[in-house]
Design a protein around this motif. Structure first.
Motif, short mmCIF file in Angstrom:
data_model
loop_
_atom_site.label_atom_id
_atom_site.label_comp_id
_atom_site.label_asym_id
_atom_site.label_seq_id
_atom_site.Cartn_x
_atom_site.Cartn_y
_atom_site.Cartn_z
N TRP A 281 45.57 33.31 46.13
CA TRP A 281 46.47 33.40 44.98
C TRP A 281 46.87 34.85 44.71
O TRP A 281 47.89 35.10 44.09
CB TRP A 281 45.83 32.79 43.73
CG TRP A 281 44.75 33.64 43.15
CD1 TRP A 281 43.43 33.62 43.46
CD2 TRP A 281 44.90 34.69 42.17
NE1 TRP A 281 42.75 34.57 42.75
CE2 TRP A 281 43.63 35.23 41.93
CE3 TRP A 281 46.00 35.20 41.46
CZ2 TRP A 281 43.40 36.28 41.03
CZ3 TRP A 281 45.78 36.24 40.56
CH2 TRP A 281 44.50 36.77 40.35
N ASP A 282 46.05 35.78 45.20
CA ASP A 282 46.24 37.17 44.82
C ASP A 282 46.63 38.07 45.99
O ASP A 282 46.45 39.28 45.92
CB ASP A 282 44.99 37.71 44.13
CG ASP A 282 43.75 37.59 45.01
OD1 ASP A 282 43.85 36.99 46.10
OD2 ASP A 282 42.69 38.09 44.61
N ALA A 283 47.12 37.48 47.07
CA ALA A 283 47.55 38.28 48.21
C ALA A 283 48.61 37.50 48.97
O ALA A 283 48.61 36.27 48.97
CB ALA A 283 46.36 38.56 49.13
N SER A 284 49.52 38.24 49.60
CA SER A 284 50.55 37.59 50.42
C SER A 284 50.02 37.45 51.83
O SER A 284 49.54 38.42 52.41
CB SER A 284 51.82 38.44 50.41
OG SER A 284 52.33 38.51 49.09
#
Lengths: 510, 510
Positions: free
Chosen positions: B426-429
């Motif tokens: 959710w917190d990184a591409s």
């Protein structure tokens, strides 16, 4: 019976009566009191505080003579009289909403919210609790979010000093980072707690915390329920929940600095339905005569913030990139104060909500303010003893605290009544005093423009009619420099750095 | 008549014939040629190049014997034969779309687009043009966007070395920053140009530019129309536009490195309708036999990118905060390669599109790539002579160029066929090779994860089945460090800095 003869306005007036200690006093007995003064009549429930002592707490909102009539299922009706004096210095009363989007103390003192979060600080060892209060003194924070229940979570695997219920906690010593994160440990724990027997010692710690914060002028944003649990506190029955909620309201509502946060990350409390939340809200409506502020904080799904019992939006950002920039949109959507309590925390832990820089934290504050909202801080730096401000309190290690003090000082110079966002530039967030520029045409008395991560070496600005003194605010290096007085099309030289705000004050008469 | 006997495949084969120079050769005469080899038959229009010389250009796509038949309204039919040899080294042919979202040269060589923008570099003095080409050599750029028409805009108030039409430019010496920005000068200029008489000298500069770029292996993303105009070039009639478009296609289509950008900021060309744009597109479809890539670039309003003639999305970001993070959404929406050509430029000028830091520029590149797209660079540093790379070319002054070279080197190690975004955190591409993880379950051969402005000191990552070597890429300090081989739930220590990517390579057999 213990009944003081005087109490200061907005103080906690507390009556104690002795009663039965056998059986289950939390279930078997009740006590309440009717308070009456010239300007108000209030009925409040009491609560059992252990060792045969029952208490009733009341916060008077007016000065003068009051009477109280105490009734219970176990004793005679008792009548006492007392006198309410002027409020103590620094006590401005409970918090209210003003101008739709802003806050004000009941005595009219403006309140510019700069919050922080220390979820479980109350349940840490005394030394650490003292350190937290010392650190809060050395900060700009005038609100702190924290839980009434202990927290079970990564970095939170050491037991709290007290539990809210009688019982024995499950053993968590075998829980590792890996089995916590992968859920690979027995979440179907045995119930070791009696959810009908509260632990007064636990709640006394909370009393002490709320009162200490009040002395520091800090609002206590109480998180009544939360999902980070392995003890069953988040999975109690409706009856058990009712016992808890009523106890909490009876015990804490008389503190003038209380805000009710129904939950942290309500949407992760999978056992609870919207009907449950509406039911808890109704308890607050029915049982808190002081109408303390009420909110409910999301993880992913924002609760329906148009519900009338919600006084303000306490939000976690729902986008990794756009956080407080959305405060203006939320204002339009909900018509209430926007408090973006969780916009990620300054730190360096493993998770994306806890590893932004101090610069990014401060940027989010200024974006939020220029979008007509308020922002919350938190800090999550890896610590050898796993003491992270975000949960345990202690000391701050980051770079944002000093900049928030600077922001708080600057905020004192803003007009009372708050700011509202206006679209004055496509590439900067701009705000004017709430209530000005209603037609979009008039020249506002003040314009605050924030340039964020951009770093222009000058700015071209066609000012509204009139003369404006423009101050260049370096929000990171904490300087304010007057650039001069400008009129109409203006070329304003800037330092070519990030995190610059411009504050334009109208200096000619209208 | 000038007719070379040989040409290399994907080279520009040019035929010249003498013809009438009197009257208006642009309107009064035509020339065209039919080219035929064993594998293709192509008819192309010629163009008038001044001084009685008419030219026809052709790009052969196959080796072997070809014939050409030249016809015109002024001369006899002419027939010539010539031979197409193997392509010159470094000539991989025109660009094609592959795998829906990516690019490949016609000879199958993968192309990882790293673009830049120098809108008006071709119309600067020779010394500056040479400097631009030198700088491009010392860069990672393999695409450059530039205009065919001169640019009238702030920082662009010095006349170009040539104009596309015969005539006299209006005097711009009285235009100041203030009256340009406030529109307070006569935009209703007199027409000083003859829009039916093109200036071959102007277009020869463009020939030279496109050819020079081709030698450097750089794609020429030609912006055919744009709104930054005070000479009337953006307000011509349909007939005048047709003359221009046909001339441009006849002249430039034979260069293998041409991409057609119908417009920069099409939505600011207020005189043109969607019908006009569809009409220009039809000219390209009808008259460019090589099917060069076609796009149309927006300011605020994105053109309907589902139109079949649009080969890829050339986009300006439409949000101040979220730019290349949206590439993945655009992929879903349009099903085409996403090239975010304008995501703000590194610099320090007054406007929000031109004053981000090098760090932010590089961050936007990596976000874009991990969202399955491609990103464009630009630079706008204030300059004493007003030479800004973004428009004039010259020298780069910023910090992103070195990091883009690092990125280009890294990109060479990526699997051919491009990357697609996947939701793994959710917190990184995160991205994996295009075509892998079609059901979402299989273990990809490679995972690229970008942590952006976050700065974790470690990362907990439950890897897909299999063993993965994880490289820690410091995209700013330009280092790649192997963290080891991991399996399942992994704790990966990180430097606690911003701008880190993780590249996990599967190292066991499937």
């Amino acid at each position: 019976m213990n009944c003081p003869e005087t109490i200061a306005k907005w103080g906690v007036y507390e009556l104690s009566v002795a009663g039965p200690a056998d059986g289950n006093p939390f279930l078997d007995h009740w006590v309440r009191a009717d308070f009456a003064g010239e300007n108000e009549k209030v009925t409040v429930d009491g609560f059992y505080d252990g060792e045969g002592i029952y208490k009733v707490r009341f916060m008077p909102s007016f000065e003068g003579a009051y009477t109280a009539v105490i009734t219970s299922d176990f004793g005679e009706e008792l009548r006492v009289g007392f006198h309410v004096t002027a409020p103590q210095e620094g006590n401005h009363g409970p918090m209210r909403v003003t101008n739709n989007y802003h806050f004000v103390y009941e005595d009219g003192t403006p309140y510019f919210s700069i919050g922080t979060t220390c979820y479980a600080w109350v349940f840490q060892k005394e030394e650490l609790r003292r350190q937290t209060l010392e650190q809060l003194k050395d900060s700009a924070f005038n609100k702190i979010r924290f839980c009434l229940m202990p927290k079970h979570y990564i970095h939170n695997l050491v037991d709290p000093v007290t539990f809210p219920y009688e019982g024995t906690p499950i053993d968590r010593s075998h829980i590792t980072e890996e089995n916590f994160m992968t859920g690979n440990w027995p979440y179907d724990y045995d119930n070791h707690f009696d959810y009908t027997r509260l632990n007064p010692e636990h709640f006394r710690l909370l009393d002490e915390a709320i009162a200490s914060l009040g002395e520091l002028g800090i609002e206590a944003d109480l998180i009544v329920m939360h999902p980070y649990d392995c003890w069953g506190f988040s999975k109690m029955t409706r009856q058990q929940d009712d016992l808890y909620w009523n106890y909490v309201v009876a015990r804490f509502a008389a503190y003038r600095n209380v805000w009710w946060s129904l939950a942290n990350e309500w949407d992760l409390l999978r056992e609870k339905t919207v009907d449950d939340w509406e039911h808890y809200a109704q308890i607050l409506i029915d049982k808190d005569p002081y109408r303390h502020l009420r909110s409910i904080h999301n993880c992913i799904q924002v609760y329906d913030h148009t519900r009338p019992w919600i006084t303000h939006c306490s939000m976690q950002r729902t986008d990794l990139y756009k956080t407080t920039e959305l405060a203006g949109e939320y204002r339009v959507r909900y018509g209430k104060p926007i408090v973006m309590d969780e916009v990620a925390y300054e730190g360096n832990i493993e998770q994306g909500w806890g590893n932004i820089t101090g610069e990014e934290m401060i940027r989010r504050f200024w974006e939020g303010i220029c979008n007509g909202g308020y922002v919350g801080h938190g800090e999550t730096y890896i610590d050898p003893e796993d003491i992270l401000w975000w949960s345990h309190g202690g000391k701050l290690h980051g770079t944002s605290n000093e900049r928030l003090k600077f922001l708080a000082e600057f905020a004192k110079t803003l007009p009372e009544g708050g700011l509202k966002p206006v679209k004055m530039a496509w590439d900067a967030s701009c705000a004017v005093p709430e209530g000005e520029m209603m037609t979009g045409q008039e020249s506002p008395s003040l314009i605050l423009m924030y340039l964020g991560f951009n770093r222009p070496s000058f700015r071209l600005w066609t000012l509204p009619e009139g003369s404006y003194q423009i101050d260049i605010i370096d929000t990171w290096d904490m300087t304010i420099t007057c650039a001069g007085v400008f009129k109409g099309f203006s070329h304003i030289d800037l330092p070519g750095k990030q995190y610059i705000a411009l504050c334009a004050h109208r200096v000619d008469a209208d």
